[in-house]
Design a protein around this motif. Structure first.
Motif, mmCIF file in Angstrom:
data_model
loop_
_atom_site.group_PDB
_atom_site.id
_atom_site.type_symbol
_atom_site.label_atom_id
_atom_site.label_comp_id
_atom_site.label_asym_id
_atom_site.label_seq_id
_atom_site.Cartn_x
_atom_site.Cartn_y
_atom_site.Cartn_z
ATOM 1 N N LYS A 40 35.688 39.768 41.218
ATOM 2 C CA LYS A 40 36.342 38.484 40.921
ATOM 3 C C LYS A 40 37.339 38.122 42.024
ATOM 4 N N PHE A 100 42.721 38.698 34.475
ATOM 5 C CA PHE A 100 41.350 38.815 35.015
ATOM 6 C C PHE A 100 40.318 38.346 33.994
ATOM 7 N N ASP A 135 36.819 43.444 38.410
ATOM 8 C CA ASP A 135 38.051 42.827 38.940
ATOM 9 C C ASP A 135 37.943 42.662 40.457
ATOM 10 N N ILE A 164 46.551 37.269 40.192
ATOM 11 C CA ILE A 164 45.176 36.774 40.378
ATOM 12 C C ILE A 164 45.119 35.255 40.169
#
Ligand code: FNR
Length: 380
Positions: free
Chosen positions: A317, A55, A314, A288
């Protein structure tokens, strides 16, 4: 606001507001076999560490001169509007994390109080019907580990439909359990010894496989569960799953864009990009880092995401990279372990408060604005 206001009055939060302090507090409080189960992962845990670390190389660029005095974090999923873009990822055997053994009922109360939906695991310690009642007005989802015995699988799905769940989340990556050294060193899944796998133990088809009911012979019930667990699913099985329920089918565990494309073409109602928090396969890349590739090929099919989400930033995002909704896993379980339903609710509220504040400061009044802003991959 409430969290800030309490701080101003000098009232400290009982459960920490950030993931690192939360995990440290949970490490000190949880019995070793429970902590190993929740915190542990596959192999040397490289993948699960990467899930969190990755992240950091995604960043957002703030926008100025945007009126963000009010924000709308709501999302639409399967025809329902949820007040926020997060959900509780499915977690099995949460009963061992709570004082009273009813982790799923506690999570359901959190869901009812916060509007954050939960995904009830096949391996719940509370029967899905009881959990559905405790969910109140917040719609829930049922997570299916597809048993080898099709009749048993159909029974679980039809119970979920009758109980009012709004989707079936089929986990694809767990027809066998991955190589988890912490559990294996402690004597092969001690968390399952004596566990009440309530969805199985109350199931009429499962009970028909046993000579004695699970209440009289729990040891045989557990070995029978292990023997029936885990059908390897292929794309043809998606047609079968769609034929046995009218509920939307969500495919959990998809990280490769070709699989995402195939899922969308095959009529999956949502794709759930996740690597199970690094608990199933080690040596993989962070979930991710696959999200935007999955989103690119998913077209109109919603993409849910989890694996490594620890904070509000997070969450933002993952939304910026195209997720429709974002799952919180281990952190809410630590909250449950530290202070039951109150602790788990606090963890989710802190994550949401941080996400909301970040959207305010970054000039993103809605989730659509977050998505339009996107996230930038920074070079190492
Ligand atoms: C899980 N996960 C999981 N997934 C699933 O589909 N069914 C399940 O029963 C469980 N059980 C479970 C137990 C525990 C203790 C953990 C930590 C995880 C995986 C879960 O849904 C989710 O994918 C991960 O938790 C995401 O990783 P992080 O963000 O929690 O590290």
């Amino acid at each position: 606001n409430a969290i800030y206001a309490a701080g101003l009055r000098g009232v400290l939060p009982g459960v920490p507001v950030d993931a690192a302090t939360l995990e440290a507090r949970a490490e000190a409080a949880m019995p070793p076999h429970v902590l190993n189960y929740v915190q542990g992962g596959c192999g040397d845990e490289h993948t699960q560490d990467e899930n969190v670390a990755a992240f950091r190389h995604w960043g957002m660029v703030p926008r100025m001169m945007v009126d963000c005095t009010s924000r709308d974090l709501s999302i639409e999923l399967f025809g329902h509007t949820y007040p926020s873009p997060i959900f509780m990822s499915p977690i099995g055997v949460t009963g061992i994390c709570t004082q009273d053994g009813h982790g799923d009922l506690a999570a359901a109360r959190v869901s009812a109080a916060t509007g954050v939906p939960m995904m009830v695991s096949t391996l719940a310690n509370d029967p899905m019907e009881d959990v559905a009642t405790a969910l109140g007005d917040t719609p829930g989802f049922f997570q299916l580990y597809t048993p080898k015995n099709k009749e048993l699988a159909e029974s679980l799905v039809s119970r979920a439909e009758k109980a009012g769940y709004k989707a079936i989340v089929v986990t694809l990556d767990t027809w066998v359990t991955g190589w988890r050294p912490r559990d294996l060193n402690a004597g092969n899944f001690p968390q399952l010894r004596g566990a009440v796998l309530a969805n199985y133990f109350t199931d009429p088809v499962f009970r028909s496989l046993l000579a004695k009911p699970p209440e009289e012979d729990p040891a045989t019930a557990i070995t029978t569960w292990a023997a029936t667990f885990g059908k390897v699913l292929t794309w043809d099985d998606l047609d079968w799953l769609k034929s046995i329920t009218s509920l939307p089918i969500v495919l959990k565990g998809i990280c490769h864009p070709d699989d995402a494309r195939r899922a969308a073409d095959h009529g999956a109602d949502a794709i759930y990009c996740s690597n199970h928090g690094g608990r199933q396969a080690n040596g993989g890349i962070a979930a991710i880092d696959m999200l935007s590739d999955v989103v690119d090929v998913a077209g109109a099919t919603p993409v849910l995401f989890d694996s490594g989400v620890r904070s509000g930033s997070d969450v933002v995002k993952a939304l910026a990279l195209g997720a429709t909704a974002v799952g919180v896993g281990r952190p809410f379980v630590y909250g449950l372990a530290l202070d039951g339903a109150d602790g788990a609710a606090h963890v989710l509220k802190c994550i949401l408060a941080e996400a909301d504040l970040l959207m305010a400061v970054n000039g993103y009044p809605t989730i659509a604005d977050v998505r339009a802003a996107g996230a930038v991959r920074q070079q190492a």
